[in-house]
Design a protein around this motif. Structure first.
Motif, mmCIF file in Angstrom:
data_model
loop_
_atom_site.group_PDB
_atom_site.id
_atom_site.type_symbol
_atom_site.label_atom_id
_atom_site.label_comp_id
_atom_site.label_asym_id
_atom_site.label_seq_id
_atom_site.Cartn_x
_atom_site.Cartn_y
_atom_site.Cartn_z
ATOM 1 N N VAL A 145 2.452 14.305 -4.972
ATOM 2 C CA VAL A 145 1.855 14.800 -3.731
ATOM 3 C C VAL A 145 0.725 15.760 -4.059
ATOM 4 C CG1 VAL A 145 2.289 16.041 -1.578
ATOM 5 C CG2 VAL A 145 4.098 14.650 -2.595
ATOM 6 N N LEU A 146 -0.383 15.605 -3.358
ATOM 7 C CA LEU A 146 -1.482 16.570 -3.447
ATOM 8 C C LEU A 146 -1.423 17.475 -2.226
ATOM 9 C CD1 LEU A 146 -4.193 17.668 -4.605
ATOM 10 C CD2 LEU A 146 -5.336 15.927 -3.208
ATOM 11 N N VAL A 159 4.279 23.443 -1.138
ATOM 12 C CA VAL A 159 4.451 23.168 -2.569
ATOM 13 C C VAL A 159 5.916 23.306 -2.955
ATOM 14 C CG1 VAL A 159 4.017 24.092 -4.879
ATOM 15 C CG2 VAL A 159 2.104 23.779 -3.291
ATOM 16 N N GLN A 160 6.547 24.403 -2.542
ATOM 17 C CA GLN A 160 7.935 24.650 -2.933
ATOM 18 C C GLN A 160 8.897 23.660 -2.295
ATOM 19 O OE1 GLN A 160 8.754 29.199 -3.249
ATOM 20 N NE2 GLN A 160 6.962 28.973 -1.912
ATOM 21 N N ILE A 170 0.513 18.466 -7.050
ATOM 22 C CA ILE A 170 -0.806 18.955 -7.467
ATOM 23 C C ILE A 170 -1.330 19.795 -6.317
ATOM 24 C CG2 ILE A 170 -3.158 18.316 -8.128
ATOM 25 C CD1 ILE A 170 -1.969 15.616 -9.083
ATOM 26 N N GLY A 171 -1.816 20.990 -6.616
ATOM 27 C CA GLY A 171 -2.314 21.859 -5.569
ATOM 28 C C GLY A 171 -3.732 22.311 -5.838
ATOM 29 N N SER A 186 3.521 23.908 -9.166
ATOM 30 C CA SER A 186 2.438 22.956 -8.919
ATOM 31 C C SER A 186 1.490 22.865 -10.106
ATOM 32 C CB SER A 186 1.649 23.386 -7.680
ATOM 33 O OG SER A 186 0.479 22.604 -7.511
ATOM 34 N N LYS A 187 0.916 21.681 -10.296
ATOM 35 C CA LYS A 187 -0.210 21.529 -11.216
ATOM 36 C C LYS A 187 -1.472 21.914 -10.447
ATOM 37 C CE LYS A 187 1.767 17.536 -13.664
ATOM 38 N NZ LYS A 187 1.524 16.112 -14.037
#
Length: 316
Positions: A145-146, A159-160, A170-171, A186-187
């Protein structure tokens, strides 16, 4: 009691604290003495007038959707909560008014012991939104997921929640927030030109879904998934429909259906999930800044700067 409101469209300076009549708990609701409440970024767009053709406003408009505090009234047909309990939750979307000394909640959960009042006060709106969008995208274990705009109030929670579902996340955020995003699981990568290529390098197997919290990059986000149906935005981006992207909002369909389509059901079950994750030490609510209720103007100015990392809250 005191309540934050605005009586005309304009810059942050139109925000003011007014003396208003206290609300009271009705059937199925509770009232709290507010300790802290969240600032809704969507309300900055409403206040500025940018959304006047999408979200009709009756002045004066009282602000705030989520809050935390101590229960002081319990309505009929309410069980499992009593006067004196510490809770967090949200108001009716049509009423709002959480930025006040007292507010009525239509959905709530026990305040996690690990959270401060500031964290709890800004939690419910982000939790509901994150749950609603991730549910719509059916994000689960093994997905990538972005999250576009991952360092903001909703993005940090999204994200969490996605990580807790077993997804790879991915953030996007400014470089100064990359270590912060890593701490959430997150990446990180930067937004802006070259986003498609950067994301593909981080996810050579592809991206299953995009949760857009920031707006302004929908063509790139569609290119990343290859399918506009796999992109959901919560940003006030009026190009979404033309591009085939769903704009998710939780207000009743009758308020905005003509402009942005039917509302998604509010994901109030996310509040219980948040309590569970917080108890496990797997969910925090980063607070960018806490302002006294009387400084709502400064809070809105910080929100519009787009430099806030986490949630902005008002404290009583």
């Amino acid at each position: 009691m005191r309540a934050v409101q605005f009586s005309e469209y304009g810059p942050a300076g139109v925000m003011h604290v007014a003396e208003v009549e206290e609300p009271h708990a009705g059937p199925g609701t509770i009232r709290i003495a507010v300790r802290a409440s969240g600032l809704s970024t969507g309300e900055t767009s409403i206040r500025s007038g940018r959304m006047r053709d999408v979200v009709p406003v009756t002045f004066p408009y009282r602000t705030g959707f989520d809050a935390a505090g101590v229960v002081d009234e319990v309505g009929d047909d309410v069980t499992g909560v009593g006067v004196g309990d510490e809770v967090f939750g949200m108001t009716a979307t049509t009423a709002r008014g959480a930025n006040a000394d007292h507010t009525v909640l239509v959905a709530w959960a026990p305040k996690p012991a690990a959270w401060s009042w500031e964290e709890a006060g800004g939690a419910a709106g982000s939790v509901e939104t994150a749950t609603r969008v991730l549910d719509r995208l059916a994000v689960g274990a093994g997905h990538t997921v972005l999250v576009q705009g991952a360092a903001g109030g909703v993005g940090t929670v999204a994200v969490q929640f996605a990580v807790a579902r077993g997804a790879t996340v991915i953030g996007t955020a400014g470089e100064h927030n990359h270590d912060f995003l890593r701490s959430l699981g997150s990446k990180p990568t930067t937004y802006g030109a070259g986003l498609v290529e950067r994301v593909r390098a981080l996810a050579p197997g592809g991206v299953d879904a995009v949760f857009d919290c920031a707006g302004g990059a929908l063509p790139d986000l569609i290119a990343i998934t290859g399918n506009p149906a796999r992109v959901v935005t919560i940003a006030p981006d009026l190009t979404a429909a033309a591009l085939g992207v769903h704009l998710s909002h939780g207000v009743p369909a009758g308020d905005t259906a003509a402009a942005v389509g039917a509302a998604d059901p509010l994901a109030v079950h996310g509040l219980g999930i948040a309590v569970e994750l917080a108890g496990q030490g797997r969910l925090r609510v980063p607070v960018a800044a806490a302002f006294p209720l009387t400084e709502a103007t400064a809070a809105h100015e910080l929100s519009e700067s787009r430099h806030a990392r986490g949630k902005i809250v008002l404290v009583n």
